[in-house]
Design a protein around this motif. Structure first.
Motif, PDB file in Angstrom:
ATOM      1  N   ASN A  99       7.569 -11.292 -29.287  1.00  0.00           N
ATOM      2  CA  ASN A  99       7.222 -10.017 -28.544  1.00  0.00           C
ATOM      3  C   ASN A  99       7.713  -9.630 -27.383  1.00  0.00           C
ATOM      4  OD1 ASN A  99       5.249 -10.110 -30.361  1.00  0.00           O
ATOM      5  ND2 ASN A  99       3.478 -10.328 -29.189  1.00  0.00           N
ATOM      6  N   MET A 100       8.277 -10.669 -26.453  1.00  0.00           N
ATOM      7  CA  MET A 100       9.185 -10.249 -25.343  1.00  0.00           C
ATOM      8  C   MET A 100      10.368  -9.386 -25.851  1.00  0.00           C
ATOM      9  SD  MET A 100      10.766 -12.521 -22.380  1.00  0.00           S
ATOM     10  CE  MET A 100      11.770 -13.212 -23.463  1.00  0.00           C
ATOM     11  N   LEU A 101      11.120 -10.146 -27.016  1.00  0.00           N
ATOM     12  CA  LEU A 101      12.226  -9.691 -27.191  1.00  0.00           C
ATOM     13  C   LEU A 101      12.323  -8.181 -27.999  1.00  0.00           C
ATOM     14  CD1 LEU A 101      14.055 -12.798 -28.468  1.00  0.00           C
ATOM     15  CD2 LEU A 101      14.794 -11.352 -26.304  1.00  0.00           C
ATOM     16  N   VAL A 102      11.136  -8.197 -28.579  1.00  0.00           N
ATOM     17  CA  VAL A 102      10.819  -6.856 -29.409  1.00  0.00           C
ATOM     18  C   VAL A 102      10.651  -5.809 -28.292  1.00  0.00           C
ATOM     19  CG1 VAL A 102       9.399  -5.788 -31.147  1.00  0.00           C
ATOM     20  CG2 VAL A 102       9.689  -7.921 -31.390  1.00  0.00           C
ATOM     21  N   HIS A 103       9.744  -6.091 -27.557  1.00  0.00           N
ATOM     22  CA  HIS A 103       9.523  -5.106 -26.352  1.00  0.00           C
ATOM     23  C   HIS A 103      10.612  -4.778 -25.784  1.00  0.00           C
ATOM     24  CE1 HIS A 103       5.106  -4.568 -26.609  1.00  0.00           C
ATOM     25  NE2 HIS A 103       4.941  -5.730 -26.553  1.00  0.00           N
ATOM     26  N   ARG A 104      11.518  -5.452 -25.155  1.00  0.00           N
ATOM     27  CA  ARG A 104      12.709  -5.186 -24.501  1.00  0.00           C
ATOM     28  C   ARG A 104      13.635  -4.317 -25.294  1.00  0.00           C
ATOM     29  NH1 ARG A 104      15.324  -6.794 -19.558  1.00  0.00           N
ATOM     30  NH2 ARG A 104      13.569  -7.900 -18.940  1.00  0.00           N
ATOM     31  N   ALA A 105      13.961  -4.627 -26.720  1.00  0.00           N
ATOM     32  CA  ALA A 105      14.759  -4.153 -27.692  1.00  0.00           C
ATOM     33  C   ALA A 105      14.401  -2.376 -27.707  1.00  0.00           C
ATOM     34  CB  ALA A 105      14.699  -4.755 -28.875  1.00  0.00           C
ATOM     35  N   VAL A 118       6.288  -8.461 -37.328  1.00  0.00           N
ATOM     36  CA  VAL A 118       6.148  -8.001 -36.003  1.00  0.00           C
ATOM     37  C   VAL A 118       5.273  -6.973 -35.654  1.00  0.00           C
ATOM     38  CG1 VAL A 118       7.897  -6.998 -34.474  1.00  0.00           C
ATOM     39  CG2 VAL A 118       8.727  -8.537 -36.015  1.00  0.00           C
ATOM     40  N   ALA A 119       4.949  -6.100 -36.455  1.00  0.00           N
ATOM     41  CA  ALA A 119       3.992  -5.243 -36.001  1.00  0.00           C
ATOM     42  C   ALA A 119       2.505  -5.627 -35.814  1.00  0.00           C
ATOM     43  CB  ALA A 119       4.060  -3.936 -37.210  1.00  0.00           C
ATOM     44  N   GLN A 120       2.140  -6.445 -36.864  1.00  0.00           N
ATOM     45  CA  GLN A 120       0.788  -7.282 -36.813  1.00  0.00           C
ATOM     46  C   GLN A 120       0.685  -8.286 -35.346  1.00  0.00           C
ATOM     47  OE1 GLN A 120       0.063  -9.956 -40.187  1.00  0.00           O
ATOM     48  NE2 GLN A 120      -2.195 -10.089 -39.739  1.00  0.00           N
ATOM     49  N   ARG A 121       1.882  -8.821 -35.008  1.00  0.00           N
ATOM     50  CA  ARG A 121       1.635  -9.712 -33.708  1.00  0.00           C
ATOM     51  C   ARG A 121       1.481  -8.913 -32.644  1.00  0.00           C
ATOM     52  NH1 ARG A 121       6.062 -12.407 -34.517  1.00  0.00           N
ATOM     53  NH2 ARG A 121       7.345 -11.468 -32.981  1.00  0.00           N
ATOM     54  N   LEU A 122       2.460  -7.587 -32.783  1.00  0.00           N
ATOM     55  CA  LEU A 122       2.140  -6.883 -31.479  1.00  0.00           C
ATOM     56  C   LEU A 122       0.920  -6.304 -31.511  1.00  0.00           C
ATOM     57  CD1 LEU A 122       5.727  -5.012 -31.529  1.00  0.00           C
ATOM     58  CD2 LEU A 122       4.949  -6.687 -30.025  1.00  0.00           C
ATOM     59  N   LEU A 123       0.184  -5.626 -32.398  1.00  0.00           N
ATOM     60  CA  LEU A 123      -1.061  -5.111 -32.507  1.00  0.00           C
ATOM     61  C   LEU A 123      -2.133  -6.207 -32.159  1.00  0.00           C
ATOM     62  CD1 LEU A 123      -1.053  -3.159 -35.635  1.00  0.00           C
ATOM     63  CD2 LEU A 123      -1.232  -2.096 -33.330  1.00  0.00           C
TER      64      LEU A 123
END
Length: 211
Positions: free
Chosen positions: A87-93, A129-134
């Protein structure tokens, strides 16, 4: 025709992606790069519609590439395609300006769908990825205080790179890197490179064999 720049340090992997994408019929891979500096040079020459990049590469990461491309051209469209999908890398990207993030564990059609979405200016996240962020699973806010340059130096140092290596990769002086290293340690409350490595390992930023 959607013109693509592929960035991944494994030639066989790039060849496989190119074959997959060009089978779609309306995509053409106009250039391929194995690292950030090469990708920036090819971006300037070919001006692709979308840059598809991995995150983990020798030297600078795909996050640094996103930053550099957006700095060069605010309209640059980037899509991350990586197995490093915390999640951290997704958010930063996404904060750096990437329009999409696809995990390499996704079905092949996800990458194709993502490219079409990004071409249309729409954000795309692969389903897992979307499911984990949600779900709201967030690792740690420890790195939120770091700028992208600080984060990149943290990642390189925790991977075992020297100050000189970091300076060369980021086109900075060794004195600048040393000063930033001190600032990083102050922000994160750690004192040694070993502590950096353990923190990076805990948050999935480096593989276990680096620790």
């Amino acid at each position: 025709m959607i013109r693509l720049l592929l960035v991944d340090d494994h030639p066989v992997v790039r060849t496989g992606y190119r074959h997959l994408l060009e089978q779609d019929g309306d995509m053409a891979v106009v250039a391929q790069a194995a690292g950030v500096d090469e990708a920036c040079a090819l971006f300037a020459i070919h001006e692709p519609d979308i840059t598809v990049t991995d995150l983990a590469m020798p030297g600078c990461s795909g996050l640094e590439l996103i930053r550099r491309l957006r700095e060069r051209d605010a309209r640059a469209r980037t899509l991350v395609f990586s197995m490093h999908d915390t999640n951290m890398l997704v958010h930063r990207a996404l904060e750096l300006g990437a329009l999409g993030f696809v995990s390499k564990s996704s079905a092949p059609e996800c990458l194709i769908d993502a490219i079409h979405s990004v071409r249309d200016g729409r954000r795309y996240l692969s389903p897992a990825v979307a499911q984990r962020l949600l779900a709201g699973t967030v690792e740690s806010l420890a790195f939120d205080s770091l700028t992208q340059r600080e984060f990149e130096i943290f990642r390189l140092l925790s991977r075992g790179e020297s100050v000189a290596d970091c300076a060369q990769a980021l086109h900075l002086s060794q004195k600048t890197v040393s000063n930033i290293q001190t600032l990083i340690r102050e922000k994160l409350g750690i004192q040694t490179t070993a502590a950096m490595a353990h923190l990076a390992l805990r948050h999935g930023l480096i593989p276990a064999d680096n620790a």
